[in-house]
Structure formats: structure tokens, C-alpha cells
Design a protein around this motif. Structure first.
Motif, mmCIF file in Angstrom:
data_model
loop_
_atom_site.group_PDB
_atom_site.id
_atom_site.type_symbol
_atom_site.label_atom_id
_atom_site.label_comp_id
_atom_site.label_asym_id
_atom_site.label_seq_id
_atom_site.Cartn_x
_atom_site.Cartn_y
_atom_site.Cartn_z
ATOM 1 N N LEU A 215 -25.805 27.008 -11.633
ATOM 2 C CA LEU A 215 -25.677 26.110 -10.573
ATOM 3 C C LEU A 215 -26.979 25.549 -10.202
ATOM 4 C CD1 LEU A 215 -23.276 28.445 -8.004
ATOM 5 C CD2 LEU A 215 -22.778 26.496 -9.768
ATOM 6 N N GLY A 216 -28.198 26.170 -10.585
ATOM 7 C CA GLY A 216 -29.405 25.407 -10.626
ATOM 8 C C GLY A 216 -30.038 25.831 -9.005
ATOM 9 N N LEU A 246 -16.716 27.480 -17.385
ATOM 10 C CA LEU A 246 -16.602 26.651 -16.541
ATOM 11 C C LEU A 246 -17.926 25.804 -16.147
ATOM 12 C CD1 LEU A 246 -14.736 28.217 -13.573
ATOM 13 C CD2 LEU A 246 -13.736 26.771 -15.243
ATOM 14 N N SER A 247 -17.571 24.337 -15.891
ATOM 15 C CA SER A 247 -18.698 23.665 -15.513
ATOM 16 C C SER A 247 -19.410 23.923 -14.348
ATOM 17 C CB SER A 247 -18.330 22.006 -15.456
ATOM 18 O OG SER A 247 -17.522 21.896 -14.182
ATOM 19 N N ALA A 248 -20.650 23.296 -13.990
ATOM 20 C CA ALA A 248 -21.451 23.919 -12.703
ATOM 21 C C ALA A 248 -20.313 23.408 -11.285
ATOM 22 C CB ALA A 248 -22.705 23.367 -12.663
ATOM 23 N N ALA A 249 -19.960 22.392 -11.438
ATOM 24 C CA ALA A 249 -18.869 21.986 -10.295
ATOM 25 C C ALA A 249 -17.715 23.034 -10.244
ATOM 26 C CB ALA A 249 -18.580 20.617 -10.434
ATOM 27 N N LEU A 251 -17.375 25.862 -11.320
ATOM 28 C CA LEU A 251 -17.878 27.199 -10.995
ATOM 29 C C LEU A 251 -18.332 27.279 -9.639
ATOM 30 C CD1 LEU A 251 -18.814 29.884 -11.994
ATOM 31 C CD2 LEU A 251 -21.083 29.130 -12.532
ATOM 32 N N SER A 252 -18.655 26.265 -8.901
ATOM 33 C CA SER A 252 -19.046 26.441 -7.662
ATOM 34 C C SER A 252 -17.684 26.499 -6.666
ATOM 35 C CB SER A 252 -19.812 25.016 -7.028
ATOM 36 O OG SER A 252 -20.185 25.238 -5.662
ATOM 37 N N MET A 253 -16.822 25.409 -7.282
ATOM 38 C CA MET A 253 -15.426 25.653 -6.518
ATOM 39 C C MET A 253 -14.633 26.939 -6.733
ATOM 40 S SD MET A 253 -13.716 21.878 -7.311
ATOM 41 C CE MET A 253 -12.211 22.509 -6.691
ATOM 42 N N TRP A 254 -14.864 27.626 -7.967
ATOM 43 C CA TRP A 254 -14.450 28.862 -8.266
ATOM 44 C C TRP A 254 -14.944 30.035 -7.374
ATOM 45 C CZ3 TRP A 254 -16.844 33.495 -10.189
ATOM 46 C CH2 TRP A 254 -15.930 34.572 -10.817
ATOM 47 N N LEU A 255 -16.136 30.075 -6.793
ATOM 48 C CA LEU A 255 -16.624 30.901 -5.847
ATOM 49 C C LEU A 255 -16.157 30.930 -4.766
ATOM 50 C CD1 LEU A 255 -20.484 30.755 -7.028
ATOM 51 C CD2 LEU A 255 -18.856 32.869 -7.195
ATOM 52 N N THR A 256 -15.656 29.607 -4.325
ATOM 53 C CA THR A 256 -15.164 29.547 -2.941
ATOM 54 C C THR A 256 -13.676 29.797 -2.802
ATOM 55 O OG1 THR A 256 -14.545 27.261 -3.197
ATOM 56 C CG2 THR A 256 -16.719 27.560 -2.263
ATOM 57 N N ALA A 257 -12.888 29.899 -3.856
ATOM 58 C CA ALA A 257 -11.453 30.507 -3.905
ATOM 59 C C ALA A 257 -11.299 31.796 -3.789
ATOM 60 C CB ALA A 257 -11.087 30.007 -5.257
ATOM 61 N N THR A 258 -10.145 32.353 -3.173
ATOM 62 C CA THR A 258 -9.887 33.717 -2.910
ATOM 63 C C THR A 258 -9.733 34.226 -4.386
ATOM 64 O OG1 THR A 258 -9.417 33.131 -0.875
ATOM 65 C CG2 THR A 258 -8.477 35.372 -1.742
#
Length: 260
Positions: A215-216, A246-249, A251-258
Motif C-alpha cells: 500500500l505504500g 491483489l493490486s494495491a487498490a 487490497l485496500s478495499m479487501w481490508l475494509t470488507a467484512t
């Protein structure tokens, strides 16, 4: 640790019984450790070291089959007709060793496994405990003694050596040490679950580091908590694939999902 002036990392796994999944688990954590070491070198030197820090993997087996285990195992990723690539691991089946063999290692670490040794008895355990008492301070002796109690409780041969170890240790070590107190209250099953929890926590730290690199940026407290939830719900293999694929974007969405 250092061997001959060279820095080495020791990756150790403990298991009640050897299973087909163990070599892959060792491979998984070995790779995560190597990535963390490379990141450490990149942060300080600008690039991964040309000569990476050696990582030795060992699996300590507490019980299982009677037939002797080989000294080494492996998880191979290369084709059978190509030179070996993957991870090799040392197998330490302590329950198949003698008390003398464990004592010959010259480290208090190996002495705590003597209640599982094939020839363990009251006399030999008494000698080991006296040796531990002589070579360690009061606090360390208490921790080592409590570890011996916990390991003796894990002896599947039901030789009653846990009671022997308790009788040879000072009462305050047996009754007041938190490791034994928690183990007695929780029982062996919950104790193993706590061991798994500690393993997952170690994996979480390595995974979090890799996610931050992808994610940087640092993970927020909420994202780190969500990663912890997913590691528990989905396991390190699936979560590790997600972090790499996953791409960075995404991956960021995956972290917010339940977690499913």
C-alpha cells in the motif's frame, strides 16, 4: 543468534504430532521471514543483501509414531528433475530421544523436553531439574520448570511424569507460575489453541509489514484489526495469496470488507 561470527535466524515450530501440513507451514513462515529480512536490508542499505541472512527451520515433534523420524524433511517447489528449490527443515522428535541425548545439546532449552524423553524417569528428571537450578537464576528456573510441567502434561504415553516433575519442583514454581496456572485451568486443548494464537500473531506481524509495503503507507488501527480478523477466519495461506495477488487498490478495499 551468531554461529562462527555469522548472523543466523532460527525458525522453530512445535507440534504434538507431525502431519503432512507441517512442511508447507514451515515453508510459508520461512518465506515470510525471508521477505521481512530483505525489507530490513532494503531499509538500511537500499537493496536486499547479496548474501542473505541464513534461516534455519526446525520442527520439534512432541509425540507420534514409534518408527524413528528422519533427521530432515522438505517442502519442494522445484520440478523433480531440477536441482532442489524450496525449504528444508530439521526434525527434532524429542519424544524419541533419551534424556542423555537432550542433555548433550548443552542448552537449557532442550532440557525442558526431558519429561518426553523415551527413557525419562524420576531419577533422571531429578538430575535435570538440579542441573537447571544450578545453571539459571531464580526467575529463569521458574519459567523453565513451568515449561517442563506443561510438556510433561502433553506426554501421550501417560507415564505419570507430570506428577513427578511437580513433586520435584518447588511448590511456588508449580502453583504460582502463570504458565502452569493457565494451562491447568484451560486444559491441553485450550493450551494448544493459545499456541496456535501465538503463531497467528507472528504471522500477522509479517503480513502487516508486507501489506504496508504494497500500500505504500502504514496500516491504520482498524485495518490492522481487520487483517487480524481475516487471518483467523481464512487462514494464513489464503490471506497470503490475497496480499500477493491483489493490486494495491483492491487490497485496500479487501481490508475494509467484512471477513467471510
Amino acid at each position: 543468534m551468531k554461529v562462527g561470527g555469522e548472523r543466523r535466524l532460527l525458525h522453530a515450530e512445535w507440534t504434538l504430532a507431525m502431519s503432512e501440513e507441517i512442511p508447507f507451514r514451515v515453508f510459508e513462515y520461512h518465506c515470510l521471514t525471508a521477505l521481512a529480512v530483505a525489507d530490513e536490508a532494503r531499509a538500511s542499505e537500499g537493496a536486499p543483501a547479496r548474501q542473505p541472512t541464513p534461516i534455519d527451520s526446525v520442527v520439534v515433534v512432541l509425540s507420534g509414531r514409534e518408527a524413528p523420524w528422519p533427521t530432515h524433511g522438505a517442502y519442494r517447489t522445484s520440478s523433480p528433475d531440477e536441482p532442489f528449490s524450496g525449504v528444508q527443515l530439521r526434525i527434532e522428535a524429542v519424544y524419541q530421544r533419551t534424556v542423555a541425548e537432550l542433555a548433550a545439546r548443552g542448552s537449557p532449552f532442550w532440557l525442558i523436553f526431558t519429561p518426553l524423553a523415551a527413557d525419562a524417569d524420576r531419577s533422571k528428571l531429578n538430575q535435570v531439574i538440579e542441573e537447571l537450578r544450578a545453571c539459571s537464576g531464580e526467575r529463569q528456573f521458574g519459567e523453565l520448570g513451568a515449561a517442563m510441567v506443561a510438556l510433561a502434561e502433553a506426554d501421550t504415553r501417560e507415564r505419570g511424569l507430570a506428577d513427578v516433575v511437580k513433586s520435584l519442583l518447588p511448590r511456588e514454581v508449580v502453583m504460582q507460575n502463570s504458565i502452569y496456572r493457565e494451562g491447568k485451568a484451560a486444559g491441553l486443548k485450550e493450551g494448544l489453541e493459545k499456541g496456535l494464537e501465538k503463531g497467528l500473531e507472528k504471522g500477522l506481524a509479517l503480513l502487516a509489514h508486507q501489506v504496508e509495503r504494497r500500500l505504500g503507507r502504514p496500516l491504520s488501527a482498524a485495518e490492522r484489526s481487520r487483517l487480524h480478523e481475516r487471518l483467523h477466519a481464512e487462514g494464513p495461506e489464503k490471506v497470503g495469496d490475497v496480499v500477493l495477488d491483489l493490486s494495491a487498490a483492491d487490497l485496500s478495499m479487501w481490508l475494509t470488507a467484512t471477513a467471510s
